[in-house]
Design an enzyme around this catalytic site. Structure first.
Site, PDB file in Angstrom:
ATOM      1  N   SER A  16       0.810  -1.218   0.000  1.00 57.97           N
ATOM      2  CA  SER A  16       0.000   0.000   0.000  1.00 57.97           C
ATOM      3  C   SER A  16       0.845   1.270   0.000  1.00 57.97           C
ATOM      4  O   SER A  16       1.798   1.409   0.780  1.00 57.97           O
ATOM      5  CB  SER A  16      -0.925   0.017   1.222  1.00 57.97           C
ATOM      6  OG  SER A  16      -1.649   1.234   1.279  1.00 57.97           O
ATOM      7  N   SER A  18      -0.652   4.149   0.635  1.00 57.05           N
ATOM      8  CA  SER A  18      -1.394   5.108   1.456  1.00 57.05           C
ATOM      9  C   SER A  18      -0.536   5.785   2.525  1.00 57.05           C
ATOM     10  O   SER A  18      -0.634   7.001   2.711  1.00 57.05           O
ATOM     11  CB  SER A  18      -2.606   4.424   2.100  1.00 57.05           C
ATOM     12  OG  SER A  18      -3.569   4.094   1.125  1.00 57.05           O
ATOM     13  N   THR A  63      -8.834  -1.079   2.599  1.00 60.00           N
ATOM     14  CA  THR A  63      -8.664  -1.676   1.282  1.00 60.00           C
ATOM     15  C   THR A  63      -9.218  -3.089   1.343  1.00 60.00           C
ATOM     16  O   THR A  63      -9.833  -3.495   2.336  1.00 60.00           O
ATOM     17  CB  THR A  63      -7.183  -1.626   0.845  1.00 60.00           C
ATOM     18  OG1 THR A  63      -7.074  -2.088  -0.499  1.00 60.00           O
ATOM     19  CG2 THR A  63      -6.296  -2.439   1.760  1.00 60.00           C
ATOM     20  N   LYS A  67     -13.802  -3.584   2.673  1.00 61.74           N
ATOM     21  CA  LYS A  67     -14.672  -2.457   2.346  1.00 61.74           C
ATOM     22  C   LYS A  67     -16.144  -2.714   2.650  1.00 61.74           C
ATOM     23  O   LYS A  67     -16.898  -1.765   2.890  1.00 61.74           O
ATOM     24  CB  LYS A  67     -14.489  -2.057   0.878  1.00 61.74           C
ATOM     25  CG  LYS A  67     -13.111  -1.488   0.585  1.00 61.74           C
ATOM     26  CD  LYS A  67     -12.987  -1.020  -0.857  1.00 61.74           C
ATOM     27  CE  LYS A  67     -11.609  -0.440  -1.118  1.00 61.74           C
ATOM     28  NZ  LYS A  67     -11.476   0.083  -2.491  1.00 61.74           N
ATOM     29  N   ASN A  88     -14.390   2.849   2.147  1.00 63.64           N
ATOM     30  CA  ASN A  88     -12.926   2.841   2.143  1.00 63.64           C
ATOM     31  C   ASN A  88     -12.346   3.870   3.099  1.00 63.64           C
ATOM     32  O   ASN A  88     -11.128   4.001   3.203  1.00 63.64           O
ATOM     33  CB  ASN A  88     -12.383   3.079   0.725  1.00 63.64           C
ATOM     34  CG  ASN A  88     -12.441   4.535   0.318  1.00 63.64           C
ATOM     35  OD1 ASN A  88     -13.351   5.273   0.706  1.00 63.64           O
ATOM     36  ND2 ASN A  88     -11.481   4.966  -0.482  1.00 63.64           N
ATOM     37  N   ASP A 104     -13.472   6.560  -3.154  1.00 63.77           N
ATOM     38  CA  ASP A 104     -13.094   6.022  -4.461  1.00 63.77           C
ATOM     39  C   ASP A 104     -13.958   6.624  -5.568  1.00 63.77           C
ATOM     40  O   ASP A 104     -13.453   6.967  -6.646  1.00 63.77           O
ATOM     41  CB  ASP A 104     -13.253   4.494  -4.489  1.00 63.77           C
ATOM     42  CG  ASP A 104     -12.167   3.768  -3.728  1.00 63.77           C
ATOM     43  OD1 ASP A 104     -11.049   4.313  -3.625  1.00 63.77           O
ATOM     44  OD2 ASP A 104     -12.426   2.658  -3.240  1.00 63.77           O
ATOM     45  N   GLY A 127     -14.201  -5.713 -16.347  1.00 61.41           N
ATOM     46  CA  GLY A 127     -14.240  -6.335 -15.033  1.00 61.41           C
ATOM     47  C   GLY A 127     -15.540  -6.063 -14.310  1.00 61.41           C
ATOM     48  O   GLY A 127     -16.346  -5.225 -14.741  1.00 61.41           O
ATOM     49  N   ALA A 128     -15.742  -6.788 -13.191  1.00 59.44           N
ATOM     50  CA  ALA A 128     -17.011  -6.661 -12.470  1.00 59.44           C
ATOM     51  C   ALA A 128     -16.850  -6.864 -10.969  1.00 59.44           C
ATOM     52  O   ALA A 128     -17.783  -7.301 -10.301  1.00 59.44           O
ATOM     53  CB  ALA A 128     -18.017  -7.669 -13.017  1.00 59.44           C
ATOM     54  N   TYR A 216      -1.594   0.604 -10.526  1.00 59.69           N
ATOM     55  CA  TYR A 216      -0.453   1.522 -10.458  1.00 59.69           C
ATOM     56  C   TYR A 216       0.872   0.795 -10.275  1.00 59.69           C
ATOM     57  O   TYR A 216       1.931   1.412 -10.391  1.00 59.69           O
ATOM     58  CB  TYR A 216      -0.631   2.573  -9.363  1.00 59.69           C
ATOM     59  CG  TYR A 216      -0.718   2.035  -7.945  1.00 59.69           C
ATOM     60  CD1 TYR A 216       0.431   1.746  -7.215  1.00 59.69           C
ATOM     61  CD2 TYR A 216      -1.944   1.855  -7.326  1.00 59.69           C
ATOM     62  CE1 TYR A 216       0.354   1.267  -5.916  1.00 59.69           C
ATOM     63  CE2 TYR A 216      -2.032   1.389  -6.029  1.00 59.69           C
ATOM     64  CZ  TYR A 216      -0.892   1.093  -5.327  1.00 59.69           C
ATOM     65  OH  TYR A 216      -0.967   0.614  -4.054  1.00 59.69           O
TER      66      TYR A 216
END
Length: 274
Positions: A16, A18, A63, A67, A88, A104, A127-128, A216
């Site tokens: 992470s 963050s 994360t 969530k 989040n 988000d 995606g889903a 990322y």
């Protein structure tokens, strides 16, 4: 001077960024008495962790896979978080409440606006999963037409259509084998794990629109690199991470404006060092 704490929770959490982003914000804002840590916490460990938090906490970032698991442990959640049943961000109020939010969704919108994407007539989601539902919620704010979701199973297709009905977005679903068709849309949001979209790189059309790839690390993905080579507008996962973290910092600290530039620079430096 009292010490004020914040942290990110999840599993796995070692990767992470963050802490890098939030600590950069604290330094820029002169919040020397604030700290931001990371904790490896899964769904089973979350209730005990939350019960053990004492005074001095300002907020938490959540994360995967927390969530949704965090929601029953909170005193309330925002309409934004409720719209996708995902939190989040947790803010600890002065009167002792623990309130959940989702940064988000507005983070996706802010990242798009920063790159000049204000409105699109249609869009595609690759995606889903949980991020796809947040992407769909963000598209409900900027997409004036249909969203096509490319998925691998009928169950996932049903879920995306249900999210669309709930969010007021017309959603069409298509099998993942047809995902190359998505690349002709004016906006494509890729929400899949690393490597999943690599095979699509050869299908990127000349004069492509906008690709928002939420990854990322690694960056760029094969799809993102091909997109850029063919003249398309590219938004990456660091853009999302920074914009949602800006909103987290503002909610947790009460400051009206978090230092976006300093946070992005810290994130970029951290990724280069990996």
């Amino acid at each position: 001077m009292s010490h004020i704490r914040a942290a990110v929770l999840g599993s796995p959490i070692e990767h992470s960024l963050s802490p890098v982003l939030h600590r950069a914000a604290y330094q820029e804002l002169g919040l020397a008495d604030w700290s931001y840590d990371r904790f490896e916490i899964d769904e089973a460990a979350l209730p005990e962790f939350m019960a053990g938090l004492g005074d001095g906490w300002a907020g938490l970032s959540l994360t995967m896979p927390l969530k949704r698991a965090i929601i029953p442990l909170l005193d309330g959640i925002s309409d934004t978080a409720a719209s996708v049943e995902a939190v989040n961000t947790v803010v600890f109020t002065e009167d002792g409440r623990r309130l959940g939010d989702n940064t988000d969704i507005p983070g996706i919108v802010s990242a798009l606006h920063e790159r000049g994407v204000e409105r699109v007539p249609s869009a595609a989601i690759l995606g889903a999963g949980a991020t796809a539902s947040s992407a769909l919620a963000a598209l409900s704010r900027i997409c004036t037409g249909e969203v096509t979701a490319y998925v691998r199973s009928r169950a996932r297709a049903d879920e995306m259509r249900q999210w669309g009905e709930r969010l007021g977005v017309p959603v069409r679903t298509a099998d993942w084998s047809l995902a190359a068709e998505a690349l002709a849309e004016p906006l494509v949001i890729a929400t899949t794990p690393a490597g999943t979209t690599d095979a699509l790189a050869a299908s990127v059309p000349d004069g492509a629109g906008t690709l928002f790839d939420v990854l990322y690390d690694p960056w760029p993905t094969a799809l993102a690199a091909a997109w850029s080579e063919r003249g398309g507008k590219l938004i990456g996962g660091l853009d999302l991470l920074v914009h949602q973290a800006v909103l987290q910092v503002e909610r947790m600290t009460g400051r009206p404006r978090a230092p976006l530039a300093a946070m992005r620079a810290a994130g970029e430096a951290a990724l280069r060092s990996r």
